[in-house]
Design a protein around this motif. Structure first.
Motif, PDB file in Angstrom:
ATOM      1  N   GLY A  32       0.900  -1.676  -0.089  1.00 29.87           N
ATOM      2  CA  GLY A  32      -0.313   0.544   0.257  1.00 29.87           C
ATOM      3  C   GLY A  32       0.733   1.517  -0.091  1.00 29.87           C
ATOM      4  O   GLY A  32       1.846   1.578   0.913  1.00 29.87           O
ATOM      5  N   GLY A  33       0.224   2.435  -1.021  1.00 24.86           N
ATOM      6  CA  GLY A  33       1.381   3.591  -1.024  1.00 24.86           C
ATOM      7  C   GLY A  33       0.767   4.314  -0.760  1.00 24.86           C
ATOM      8  O   GLY A  33      -0.692   4.011   0.549  1.00 24.86           O
ATOM      9  N   ALA A  34       0.951   5.689  -0.848  1.00 24.53           N
ATOM     10  CA  ALA A  34       0.176   7.359  -0.282  1.00 24.53           C
ATOM     11  C   ALA A  34      -1.043   6.397  -1.342  1.00 24.53           C
ATOM     12  O   ALA A  34      -2.270   7.111  -0.485  1.00 24.53           O
ATOM     13  N   SER A  35      -0.775   6.800  -2.306  1.00 29.41           N
ATOM     14  CA  SER A  35      -2.286   7.090  -3.193  1.00 29.41           C
ATOM     15  C   SER A  35      -3.574   5.505  -3.603  1.00 29.41           C
ATOM     16  O   SER A  35      -4.354   5.398  -4.120  1.00 29.41           O
ATOM     17  N   ARG A  36      -3.012   4.264  -3.648  1.00 31.83           N
ATOM     18  CA  ARG A  36      -3.035   3.195  -4.134  1.00 31.83           C
ATOM     19  C   ARG A  36      -2.825   2.313  -3.348  1.00 31.83           C
ATOM     20  O   ARG A  36      -2.006   1.842  -2.049  1.00 31.83           O
ATOM     21  N   GLU A  37      -4.017   0.775  -2.947  1.00 31.41           N
ATOM     22  CA  GLU A  37      -3.044  -0.417  -2.523  1.00 31.41           C
ATOM     23  C   GLU A  37      -4.267  -1.621  -3.791  1.00 31.41           C
ATOM     24  O   GLU A  37      -3.675  -1.421  -4.977  1.00 31.41           O
ATOM     25  N   THR A  38      -3.141  -2.817  -3.177  1.00 28.60           N
ATOM     26  CA  THR A  38      -2.624  -3.562  -3.631  1.00 28.60           C
ATOM     27  C   THR A  38      -3.026  -4.734  -3.247  1.00 28.60           C
ATOM     28  O   THR A  38      -3.191  -4.773  -1.720  1.00 28.60           O
ATOM     29  N   TRP A  39      -3.832  -5.864  -3.426  1.00 29.14           N
ATOM     30  CA  TRP A  39      -4.391  -7.209  -2.663  1.00 29.14           C
ATOM     31  C   TRP A  39      -3.757  -8.116  -3.558  1.00 29.14           C
ATOM     32  O   TRP A  39      -4.485  -8.352  -4.449  1.00 29.14           O
ATOM     33  N   GLY A  40      -4.080  -8.972  -3.120  1.00 28.44           N
ATOM     34  CA  GLY A  40      -4.406 -10.367  -3.465  1.00 28.44           C
ATOM     35  C   GLY A  40      -5.840 -11.125  -3.152  1.00 28.44           C
ATOM     36  O   GLY A  40      -5.643 -11.067  -2.042  1.00 28.44           O
ATOM     37  N   PHE A  41      -6.271 -12.204  -3.806  1.00 28.98           N
ATOM     38  CA  PHE A  41      -7.602 -13.012  -3.701  1.00 28.98           C
ATOM     39  C   PHE A  41      -7.684 -14.242  -4.655  1.00 28.98           C
ATOM     40  O   PHE A  41      -6.701 -13.837  -5.599  1.00 28.98           O
ATOM     41  N   SER A 286      10.213  16.406   1.514  1.00 31.44           N
ATOM     42  CA  SER A 286       9.148  17.647   1.760  1.00 31.44           C
ATOM     43  C   SER A 286       7.863  17.160   2.280  1.00 31.44           C
ATOM     44  O   SER A 286       7.623  18.214   3.404  1.00 31.44           O
ATOM     45  N   SER A 287       7.246  16.081   2.406  1.00 32.59           N
ATOM     46  CA  SER A 287       6.245  16.027   3.031  1.00 32.59           C
ATOM     47  C   SER A 287       6.574  15.937   4.596  1.00 32.59           C
ATOM     48  O   SER A 287       5.739  15.849   5.137  1.00 32.59           O
ATOM     49  N   HIS A 288       7.425  15.143   4.969  1.00 37.87           N
ATOM     50  CA  HIS A 288       7.922  15.380   5.624  1.00 37.87           C
ATOM     51  C   HIS A 288       7.984  16.916   6.593  1.00 37.87           C
ATOM     52  O   HIS A 288       7.820  17.142   7.903  1.00 37.87           O
ATOM     53  N   LEU A 289       8.982  17.484   6.126  1.00 36.50           N
ATOM     54  CA  LEU A 289       9.533  18.866   6.551  1.00 36.50           C
ATOM     55  C   LEU A 289       8.670  19.883   6.535  1.00 36.50           C
ATOM     56  O   LEU A 289       8.452  20.694   7.295  1.00 36.50           O
ATOM     57  N   LEU A 290       7.281  19.481   5.711  1.00 36.82           N
ATOM     58  CA  LEU A 290       6.000  20.600   5.711  1.00 36.82           C
ATOM     59  C   LEU A 290       5.081  19.955   6.183  1.00 36.82           C
ATOM     60  O   LEU A 290       4.271  20.441   6.825  1.00 36.82           O
ATOM     61  N   GLY A 291       5.347  18.746   6.776  1.00 34.51           N
ATOM     62  CA  GLY A 291       4.325  18.308   7.794  1.00 34.51           C
ATOM     63  C   GLY A 291       3.323  17.386   7.564  1.00 34.51           C
ATOM     64  O   GLY A 291       2.401  16.829   8.059  1.00 34.51           O
ATOM     65  N   MET A 292       3.030  16.634   6.362  1.00 33.15           N
ATOM     66  CA  MET A 292       1.941  15.770   6.037  1.00 33.15           C
ATOM     67  C   MET A 292       2.570  14.585   6.515  1.00 33.15           C
ATOM     68  O   MET A 292       1.166  14.160   6.979  1.00 33.15           O
ATOM     69  N   THR A 293       3.582  14.172   6.338  1.00 38.88           N
ATOM     70  CA  THR A 293       3.753  12.514   6.736  1.00 38.88           C
ATOM     71  C   THR A 293       5.217  13.088   7.890  1.00 38.88           C
ATOM     72  O   THR A 293       6.586  13.309   7.370  1.00 38.88           O
ATOM     73  N   ARG A 294       5.065  13.139   9.264  1.00 42.43           N
ATOM     74  CA  ARG A 294       6.120  13.179  10.384  1.00 42.43           C
ATOM     75  C   ARG A 294       7.220  11.496   9.754  1.00 42.43           C
ATOM     76  O   ARG A 294       6.341  10.661  10.243  1.00 42.43           O
ATOM     77  N   SER A 295       8.153  11.289   9.752  1.00 41.97           N
ATOM     78  CA  SER A 295       9.220  10.649   9.610  1.00 41.97           C
ATOM     79  C   SER A 295      10.751  10.729   9.013  1.00 41.97           C
ATOM     80  O   SER A 295      11.137  10.863   8.371  1.00 41.97           O
ATOM     81  N   HIS A 296      11.206   9.902  10.208  1.00 42.09           N
ATOM     82  CA  HIS A 296      12.369  10.181  10.122  1.00 42.09           C
ATOM     83  C   HIS A 296      13.117   9.096   8.906  1.00 42.09           C
ATOM     84  O   HIS A 296      14.220   9.411   8.136  1.00 42.09           O
ATOM     85  N   GLU A 297      12.623   8.193   8.473  1.00 40.13           N
ATOM     86  CA  GLU A 297      12.935   7.955   6.911  1.00 40.13           C
ATOM     87  C   GLU A 297      12.645   8.615   6.037  1.00 40.13           C
ATOM     88  O   GLU A 297      13.501   9.017   5.272  1.00 40.13           O
TER      89      GLU A 297
END
Lengths: 320, 117
Positions: A32-41, A286-297
């Motif tokens: 799963g990413g930010a915009s989509r998910e992959t499932w198996g079935f 930038s998504s960390h720096l601008l605060g959308m997703t705080r993450s050290h990665e």
């Protein structure tokens, strides 16, 4: 709150209805990413893959479905499109046949079981690219046509303003790209992200070209250059996907497509690809720096930008 | 010095060592991966604390050779084409700055194999 079990049960039911099958079992989220998910079935015994968009992703997955179908029709190794649409299953979704194989680049480059595959991969990739480049992108409804230089110029300008920084190396690369831009001789469907990680590999080599979400109308040499970007060699010495050399790629592509390829044009696209990847790393940090997703990665990715800068200097050695 | 020991570098080092000794070995999967990232980040900070002061001086000197006081001025001159006549000189100086950044961010990267002709 909806529990994971409820989500699975609802999704299984929606899939069974969509496909008109009696039973959907073994539903499992694969990634799963930010915009989509992959499932198996499994639907009545057949293994399938679901890709669905999250709400808020504005892209039209219907375009991607049409691209996959066109690629399938042109003989590109791709999963078969079983169904697509929007509704209970997702704001946009595609159901695809399951392909057996490996996508993890480091395994493909190092594991003994792929030694044969590594031998054939460049030739097979060239053939797949030649097939997909035979498709007229203007015939695919909704397929975007964007000038890549302009698109990433705007992305970098916005980032520089938001983050209050500037990048002399990226400016050197943009300047070089402007001054050395080749004339496009063909306009076709372009995959847009053709590299290890998005290619399904089995013991015999390439068995599936995946992840068509960045497909667009453009110069087909973009795909060849992107395949040579140093980040996609995953530490290997060999320039083409970490498994082959430029000469093999170019001659195999020429043989498969009947179109002659200029090494310097491939280099131009490799430089643009390297620059694009550097800018994408900045987008991530930038998504960390601008605060959308705080993450050290994500924070750490910002300090990988200089790796891309170094790669730009390598790609342009003696060529400035 | 305004502070007692440990120094900033020694404090960061102590946390990195704890992550390496205790956290990495007692975690798996995602948390272990993120511990590894954290160790790399702290090692980077240690290198910047060691090399950073001199790098600031060197960077400023390189910019001065081209007649600039900061990256923004240089970037904008490159973009406008004002540096086209001195392109190779600019390339060499900017490359030196990139090597300094890599010495902090990922020193192993420069030694990695390459085959570009």
């Amino acid at each position: 709150m909806t529990s994971p079990q409820d989500i699975s049960a609802d999704l299984s039911a929606a899939l069974a209805t969509e496909l008109g099958v009696a039973r959907v079992t073994d539903l499992a989220r694969l990634s799963g990413g930010a915009s989509r998910e992959t499932w198996g079935f499994v639907a009545d015994g057949r293994r399938l893959i679901l890709q669905r968009q999250r709400f808020g992703d504005i892209r039209d997955m219907g375009v991607e479905a049409r691209v996959v179908q066109a690629a399938f029709n042109a003989g590109v190794p791709v999963p078969e499109l079983i169904a697509n649409g929007s509704g209970d299953i997702g704001s946009g979704f595609m159901i695809l046949s399951h392909l057996e194989g490996e996508t993890i680049a480091r395994k493909i480059l190092r594991d003994e079981q792929f030694s044969q595959a590594r031998q054939s991969l460049v030739t097979q990739s060239a053939a797949a690219l030649a097939s997909l480049h035979s498709i007229d992108g203007t015939k695919i409804d909704g397929l975007p046509s964007l000038d890549q230089v302009q698109q990433y110029r705007e992305t970098l300008d916005n980032l520089n303003v938001q983050l209050g920084q500037s990048h002399p190396t990226f400016e050197l690369a943009f300047r070089w790209l402007e001054r050395n831009r080749p004339t496009s001789t063909r306009t076709t469907l372009v995959h847009g992200d053709f590299r290890l990680g998005n290619l399904m590999i089995d013991a015999n080599g390439l068995c599936g070209v995946l992840d068509w979400e960045l497909a667009h109308i453009g110069d087909p040499m973009e795909d060849l250059g992107w395949l040579c970007v140093r980040a996609w060699r995953f530490g290997s010495r060999l320039p083409v996907a970490g498994v082959g050399d430029y000469e093999t790629l170019i001659s195999a592509y020429q043989d498969a497509s009947g179109v002659s390829v200029d090494r310097e044009v491939v280099r131009w696209w490799e430089v643009l690809g390297t620059l694009k990847w550097g800018i994408m790393c900045m987008v991530q940090t930038s998504s960390h720096l601008l605060g959308m997703t705080r993450s050290h990665e994500l924070a750490a990715i910002g300090r990988r930008v200089c790796e891309n800068e170094y790669d730009l200097f390598l790609a342009l050695e003696e060529k400035w | 010095m305004p502070h007692d020991l440990p120094s900033a570098a020694q404090l960061v080092e102590s946390v990195r060592e704890w992550l390496e000794k205790d956290v990495l070995t007692s975690t798996t999967g995602r948390v272990q991966f993120h511990s590894r990232v954290a160790i790399n980040v702290l090692a980077m900070v240690e290198r910047e604390l060691r090399l950073g002061v001199q790098q600031v001086v060197d960077h400023r000197e390189r910019l001065a050779l081209l007649g600039f006081t900061n990256d923004a001025e240089l970037a904008s001159a490159i973009r406008s084409g004002d540096m086209d006549e001195r392109f190779q000189e600019v390339v060499d100086l900017v490359r030196a700055s990139v090597l300094d950044k890599l010495a902090v961010a990922n020193p192993a990267y420069v030694a990695a194999p390459t085959s570009n002709e």
